[in-house]
Design a protein around this motif. Structure first.
Motif, PDB file in Angstrom:
ATOM      1  N   VAL A   1     -12.316  45.236  46.095  1.00  0.00           N
ATOM      2  CA  VAL A   1     -13.386  44.259  45.779  1.00  0.00           C
ATOM      3  C   VAL A   1     -14.754  44.980  44.927  1.00  0.00           C
ATOM      4  CG1 VAL A   1     -15.644  43.345  46.385  1.00  0.00           C
ATOM      5  CG2 VAL A   1     -13.528  43.583  48.051  1.00  0.00           C
ATOM      6  N   TRP A   2     -15.089  44.352  43.786  1.00  0.00           N
ATOM      7  CA  TRP A   2     -16.184  45.474  42.719  1.00  0.00           C
ATOM      8  C   TRP A   2     -17.009  44.604  42.165  1.00  0.00           C
ATOM      9  CZ3 TRP A   2     -11.222  43.882  41.624  1.00  0.00           C
ATOM     10  CH2 TRP A   2     -11.312  42.850  39.939  1.00  0.00           C
ATOM     11  N   SER A   3     -18.414  45.031  41.737  1.00  0.00           N
ATOM     12  CA  SER A   3     -19.545  43.963  41.193  1.00  0.00           C
ATOM     13  C   SER A   3     -19.246  44.168  40.131  1.00  0.00           C
ATOM     14  CB  SER A   3     -20.455  44.270  41.984  1.00  0.00           C
ATOM     15  OG  SER A   3     -21.747  44.021  41.449  1.00  0.00           O
ATOM     16  N   ASP A   4     -18.901  43.001  38.712  1.00  0.00           N
ATOM     17  CA  ASP A   4     -19.415  43.215  37.663  1.00  0.00           C
ATOM     18  C   ASP A   4     -21.010  42.111  37.771  1.00  0.00           C
ATOM     19  OD1 ASP A   4     -19.169  41.974  34.950  1.00  0.00           O
ATOM     20  OD2 ASP A   4     -17.173  43.666  34.864  1.00  0.00           O
ATOM     21  N   SER A   5     -21.899  43.268  36.130  1.00  0.00           N
ATOM     22  CA  SER A   5     -22.745  42.579  36.025  1.00  0.00           C
ATOM     23  C   SER A   5     -22.066  40.877  35.026  1.00  0.00           C
ATOM     24  CB  SER A   5     -23.585  43.467  35.041  1.00  0.00           C
ATOM     25  OG  SER A   5     -22.325  43.754  33.933  1.00  0.00           O
ATOM     26  N   ARG A   6     -21.449  40.995  34.819  1.00  0.00           N
ATOM     27  CA  ARG A   6     -20.926  39.856  34.370  1.00  0.00           C
ATOM     28  C   ARG A   6     -20.252  38.888  34.737  1.00  0.00           C
ATOM     29  NH1 ARG A   6     -17.668  42.319  29.010  1.00  0.00           N
ATOM     30  NH2 ARG A   6     -16.705  42.809  30.876  1.00  0.00           N
ATOM     31  N   THR A   7     -19.588  39.066  35.385  1.00  0.00           N
ATOM     32  CA  THR A   7     -18.812  37.777  35.989  1.00  0.00           C
ATOM     33  C   THR A   7     -19.494  37.421  37.785  1.00  0.00           C
ATOM     34  OG1 THR A   7     -17.264  39.977  36.749  1.00  0.00           O
ATOM     35  CG2 THR A   7     -17.016  38.110  34.822  1.00  0.00           C
ATOM     36  N   GLY A   8     -20.102  38.391  38.879  1.00  0.00           N
ATOM     37  CA  GLY A   8     -20.249  39.240  39.661  1.00  0.00           C
ATOM     38  C   GLY A   8     -19.718  39.787  40.549  1.00  0.00           C
ATOM     39  N   LEU A   9     -19.336  39.308  41.842  1.00  0.00           N
ATOM     40  CA  LEU A   9     -18.429  40.079  42.542  1.00  0.00           C
ATOM     41  C   LEU A   9     -17.114  39.819  42.508  1.00  0.00           C
ATOM     42  CD1 LEU A   9     -18.554  41.748  45.176  1.00  0.00           C
ATOM     43  CD2 LEU A   9     -18.653  39.610  46.571  1.00  0.00           C
ATOM     44  N   ASP A  10     -16.055  40.464  42.288  1.00  0.00           N
ATOM     45  CA  ASP A  10     -15.176  40.375  41.918  1.00  0.00           C
ATOM     46  C   ASP A  10     -14.000  40.937  43.037  1.00  0.00           C
ATOM     47  OD1 ASP A  10     -12.973  38.562  41.092  1.00  0.00           O
ATOM     48  OD2 ASP A  10     -13.135  39.411  38.727  1.00  0.00           O
ATOM     49  N   GLU A  11     -13.144  40.023  43.501  1.00  0.00           N
ATOM     50  CA  GLU A  11     -12.195  40.657  44.052  1.00  0.00           C
ATOM     51  C   GLU A  11     -10.407  40.139  43.538  1.00  0.00           C
ATOM     52  OE1 GLU A  11     -11.674  39.858  48.429  1.00  0.00           O
ATOM     53  OE2 GLU A  11     -12.779  38.169  47.613  1.00  0.00           O
ATOM     54  N   ARG A  12      -9.408  41.474  44.414  1.00  0.00           N
ATOM     55  CA  ARG A  12      -8.396  41.328  43.992  1.00  0.00           C
ATOM     56  C   ARG A  12      -7.211  41.763  45.187  1.00  0.00           C
ATOM     57  NH1 ARG A  12      -7.042  42.297  37.804  1.00  0.00           N
ATOM     58  NH2 ARG A  12      -9.292  41.058  37.557  1.00  0.00           N
ATOM     59  N   LEU A  13      -5.826  41.748  45.378  1.00  0.00           N
ATOM     60  CA  LEU A  13      -4.853  42.135  45.851  1.00  0.00           C
ATOM     61  C   LEU A  13      -4.791  43.467  45.042  1.00  0.00           C
ATOM     62  CD1 LEU A  13      -3.154  39.613  49.000  1.00  0.00           C
ATOM     63  CD2 LEU A  13      -5.276  41.590  48.705  1.00  0.00           C
ATOM     64  N   ILE A  14      -4.186  44.615  44.928  1.00  0.00           N
ATOM     65  CA  ILE A  14      -3.645  45.523  44.363  1.00  0.00           C
ATOM     66  C   ILE A  14      -2.718  46.751  45.480  1.00  0.00           C
ATOM     67  CG2 ILE A  14      -5.705  45.862  43.069  1.00  0.00           C
ATOM     68  CD1 ILE A  14      -6.252  48.462  44.489  1.00  0.00           C
ATOM     69  N   PRO A  15      -1.698  47.038  44.958  1.00  0.00           N
ATOM     70  CA  PRO A  15      -1.065  47.642  46.311  1.00  0.00           C
ATOM     71  C   PRO A  15      -1.156  48.736  46.377  1.00  0.00           C
ATOM     72  CG  PRO A  15      -0.086  48.175  43.513  1.00  0.00           C
ATOM     73  CD  PRO A  15      -1.482  47.402  43.527  1.00  0.00           C
ATOM     74  N   MET A  16      -1.881  49.908  47.257  1.00  0.00           N
ATOM     75  CA  MET A  16      -2.043  50.696  47.118  1.00  0.00           C
ATOM     76  C   MET A  16      -2.021  51.933  46.279  1.00  0.00           C
ATOM     77  SD  MET A  16      -0.643  51.783  51.769  1.00  0.00           S
ATOM     78  CE  MET A  16      -1.977  53.181  51.330  1.00  0.00           C
ATOM     79  N   SER A  17      -3.103  53.349  46.948  1.00  0.00           N
ATOM     80  CA  SER A  17      -3.384  54.033  45.658  1.00  0.00           C
ATOM     81  C   SER A  17      -2.047  54.833  45.554  1.00  0.00           C
ATOM     82  CB  SER A  17      -4.297  54.744  46.052  1.00  0.00           C
ATOM     83  OG  SER A  17      -4.135  55.498  47.316  1.00  0.00           O
ATOM     84  N   GLU A  18      -1.009  54.938  46.452  1.00  0.00           N
ATOM     85  CA  GLU A  18       0.268  55.477  46.296  1.00  0.00           C
ATOM     86  C   GLU A  18       1.499  54.126  46.459  1.00  0.00           C
ATOM     87  OE1 GLU A  18       3.394  57.389  45.121  1.00  0.00           O
ATOM     88  OE2 GLU A  18       1.377  57.723  44.101  1.00  0.00           O
ATOM     89  N   PRO A  19       1.610  53.321  45.543  1.00  0.00           N
ATOM     90  CA  PRO A  19       3.212  52.232  45.676  1.00  0.00           C
ATOM     91  C   PRO A  19       3.580  52.951  46.128  1.00  0.00           C
ATOM     92  CG  PRO A  19       1.850  52.728  43.446  1.00  0.00           C
ATOM     93  CD  PRO A  19       1.109  53.806  44.164  1.00  0.00           C
ATOM     94  N   GLY A  20       4.054  53.055  45.160  1.00  0.00           N
ATOM     95  CA  GLY A  20       5.735  54.146  45.293  1.00  0.00           C
ATOM     96  C   GLY A  20       6.912  52.973  45.980  1.00  0.00           C
ATOM     97  N   PRO A  21       8.090  53.399  46.457  1.00  0.00           N
ATOM     98  CA  PRO A  21       8.683  53.027  47.007  1.00  0.00           C
ATOM     99  C   PRO A  21       8.378  52.969  48.753  1.00  0.00           C
ATOM    100  CG  PRO A  21       9.733  54.810  46.971  1.00  0.00           C
ATOM    101  CD  PRO A  21       8.651  55.010  46.103  1.00  0.00           C
ATOM    102  N   ILE A  22       9.188  52.218  49.201  1.00  0.00           N
ATOM    103  CA  ILE A  22       8.968  52.091  50.976  1.00  0.00           C
ATOM    104  C   ILE A  22       9.805  52.647  51.744  1.00  0.00           C
ATOM    105  CG2 ILE A  22       8.070  50.578  53.209  1.00  0.00           C
ATOM    106  CD1 ILE A  22       6.496  49.785  50.990  1.00  0.00           C
TER     107      ILE A  22
END
Length: 348
Positions: free
Chosen positions: A224-245
């Protein structure tokens, strides 16, 4: 001299009055468990003693390990139970006590229990709120397994794990002043498991080494982050170390870098609407509920596994091989069970 005494008296009274409203300096409090930053842990404990009275009237209390002391009809003044901690090892041998009227009905001596407790309450007699503790009773075999895990591999096809899991609850195990950052454990939202294998190397066995069992799965965190142009935005991303499981009998590991790898201890419990998957690190405990048995299209995922690039025909062929492997394992287990039963009958 008389006036001097009067003046001295007034000076003393004035000094006392001036300082009466000032709080006394607080004594610096040392942490109760130096070096241990966890505040809540899971313990396995065994009921060892009953206590007839609660503090502060310990001079009237009676501690007993004799079940017959509770009376034929359970007519007893037992007001608490003293449990001995078995797991984790660093607290083994210490006590955890629970205040409970007629505790002999709820805690048969010798029984094993698993519960979430505050580290600060370990070793205390009936800490505040202990009567709200709801321990989970463990069968003796399950308790022994936790105390001394079986080193041999465990057969598990992991079909129960395949699906889309949603994080419902987060419990901090240590005091935290803020989030850990995007893509870290505290931001995890979904755990998607597409296949209980990652490539052509098929196995339905779990060992103590997670590297021996890769799976096609992904952890997704909500960024989740805030952009001055688009406002509050969010998306699903992999973990900071995605890699294999990878997965073992009690751990799920994500990542391949020795510095960024994340390790979760896992177990399941039965929830009101289905199984609950519990993941735990040294500082946070997460509970996931299974939303769907189908996680979706792996080609649209962030999965790090060779099977992601396989053709549909190759994936279908792999699934057939896996089903054959499960049937073969089942036949082997049945034959072994029949052999063991036959040997037992011959011995008799």
């Amino acid at each position: 001299m008389k006036w001097f005494r009067i003046l001295f008296t007034f000076l003393v009274l004035g000094l006392v009055t001036a300082t009466a409203g000032e709080p006394l300096p607080k004594k610096t409090q040392e942490p109760e468990h130096p070096g241990d930053t966890r505040s809540v842990i899971t313990i396995v404990a065994q009921a060892k003693y009953y206590l007839s009275k609660l503090p502060p009237k310990f001079f009237l209390a009676e501690i007993t390990d004799d079940p017959s002391a509770v009376g034929t009809f359970g007519d007893t003044n037992v007001a608490g139970v003293v449990l001995e901690i078995i797991e984790p090892k660093e607290y083994a041998g210490r006590i955890y006590t629970i205040a409970r009227a007629q505790a002999n009905h709820d805690f048969p001596l010798g029984s094993f229990y698993e519960m979430r407790v505050s580290v600060a309450d370990i070793g205390r007699f009936f800490p505040q709120g202990s009567w709200h503790i709801s321990p989970r009773t463990l069968a003796e075999t399950a308790a022994r397994r936790k105390i001394k895990p079986d080193p041999s591999p465990r057969v598990d096809d992991l079909e129960w794990l395949v699906g889309r899991w949603r994080c419902l609850t987060r419990e901090w195990l240590v005091p935290m002043d803020g989030p850990l950052g995007n893509g870290a454990e505290d931001a995890l939202d979904y755990f998607n498991v597409y296949f209980p294998y990652a490539d052509d190397h098929l196995s339905i066995r779990l060992t103590d080494n997670p590297q021996e069992r890769p799976i096609a799965a992904e952890f997704l965190a909500r960024h989740v982050w805030s952009d001055s142009r688009t406002g509050l935005d969010e998306r699903l991303i992999p973990m900071s170390e995605p890699g294999p499981i990878h997965i073992s009998k009690d751990k799920i590991v994500v990542g391949s870098s020795p510095f960024e790898t994340r390790e979760f201890r896992y177990r399941t419990r039965r929830g009101r609407n289905g199984p609950i998957l519990i993941l735990e690190t040294s500082f946070i405990r997460l509970e996931f509920w299974k939303l769907d048995d189908s996680p979706g299209d792996i080609r649209k995922s962030f999965v790090y596994a060779p099977i992601k690039d396989y053709t549909s025909e190759r994936v279908a062929d792999l699934k057939n091989h896996y089903d054959n492997l499960k049937r073969q394992e089942s036949r082997t287990a049945n034959e072994k069970h029949g052999l063991d039963s036959g040997q037992s009958r011959s011995a008799n």
